[in-house]
Design an enzyme around this catalytic site. Sequence first.
Site, mmCIF file in Angstrom:
data_model
loop_
_atom_site.group_PDB
_atom_site.id
_atom_site.type_symbol
_atom_site.label_atom_id
_atom_site.label_comp_id
_atom_site.label_asym_id
_atom_site.label_seq_id
_atom_site.Cartn_x
_atom_site.Cartn_y
_atom_site.Cartn_z
ATOM 1 N N ARG A 199 0.844 -1.172 0.000
ATOM 2 C CA ARG A 199 0.000 0.000 0.000
ATOM 3 C C ARG A 199 0.888 1.233 0.000
ATOM 4 N NH1 ARG A 199 -4.598 1.218 4.318
ATOM 5 N NH2 ARG A 199 -2.934 0.748 5.754
ATOM 6 N N THR A 217 -0.768 7.545 -1.133
ATOM 7 C CA THR A 217 -2.048 7.475 -1.863
ATOM 8 C C THR A 217 -2.982 6.434 -1.256
ATOM 9 O OG1 THR A 217 -1.255 5.748 -3.346
ATOM 10 C CG2 THR A 217 -0.862 8.027 -4.032
ATOM 11 N N ASP A 276 -0.961 -3.238 12.827
ATOM 12 C CA ASP A 276 -0.478 -3.707 11.522
ATOM 13 C C ASP A 276 -0.322 -5.224 11.558
ATOM 14 O OD1 ASP A 276 1.473 -4.560 9.467
ATOM 15 O OD2 ASP A 276 1.477 -2.430 8.980
ATOM 16 N N ASP A 291 3.258 -6.511 10.621
ATOM 17 C CA ASP A 291 4.246 -6.253 11.679
ATOM 18 C C ASP A 291 4.013 -7.155 12.884
ATOM 19 O OD1 ASP A 291 5.602 -4.344 10.272
ATOM 20 O OD2 ASP A 291 4.611 -2.635 11.227
HETATM 21 N N1 URA Z 1 -3.542 -3.208 7.355
HETATM 22 C C1 URA Z 1 -3.212 -3.576 8.609
HETATM 23 O O1 URA Z 1 -2.324 -4.387 8.830
HETATM 24 N N2 URA Z 1 -3.922 -3.030 9.620
HETATM 25 C C2 URA Z 1 -4.911 -2.150 9.442
HETATM 26 O O2 URA Z 1 -5.500 -1.704 10.425
HETATM 27 C C3 URA Z 1 -5.219 -1.786 8.126
HETATM 28 C C4 URA Z 1 -4.523 -2.320 7.094
#
Ligand code: URA
Length: 208
Positions: free
Chosen positions: A103, A107, A199, A202
């Site tokens: 991502r 953007t 995330d 992560d």
């Molecule tokens: N991707 C993620 O890992 N967490 C989110 O909250 C949104 C997208």
Amino acid sequence: MENIFPSRHPLVAHKLTYLRDRDTEPKKFRELVREIAALLAYEATADLATAPRHIETPLAPMTGEALAEKIGLVPILRAGLGMVEGTWELMPQAEVWHIGLYRDEKTLKPVEYYNKLPVEPTVSVCLILDPMLATGGSACATVNVLERWGVKKIKFVGIIGAPEGIARLHREHPHVPIHLAAIDDRLNERGYIIPGLGDAGDRQFGTG
Ligand code: URA
């Protein structure tokens, strides 16, 4: 909305709570992702076609059923990787095809960086695996890739969905069923799901 299936299973709700907890460490987090993915995949595959299969038990011949559809698991790299193992255990004959999207932080749009699909489709049904359905950008891009590949039946299996991402995937691809452990409140200004779990990449890979 039709075709949106938040799980109602208590085991999913229980495991999801521990998954969200900020104190859950990567090892446990990965275990929970694996288990939740398996439970959701079980629900998502409830309508797969079967064909009669003649076998002999130790006592008598009989006709059972066997899966008639070739399944592809399509994890979106990298967070989707953790959902493969639990799902694959349930359907070891499935093929796994990876799609790499990241991502763009500015953007928030998906950029494809890995796709090794062969020219002709080798499976008839695909389960897209991605834990977080946030803006819906990656999910829609992956459905587009799979449709271009020629796959007729596509399902999305995620863990947490934001209303924004669900609405977009449903609007652009209303025929794609969306299976989730939970639907959360909203996205924040950085595209994270609130309350969410942070995330997902992560937290699985210890890179946060
Ligand atoms: N991707 C993620 O890992 N967490 C989110 O909250 C949104 C997208």
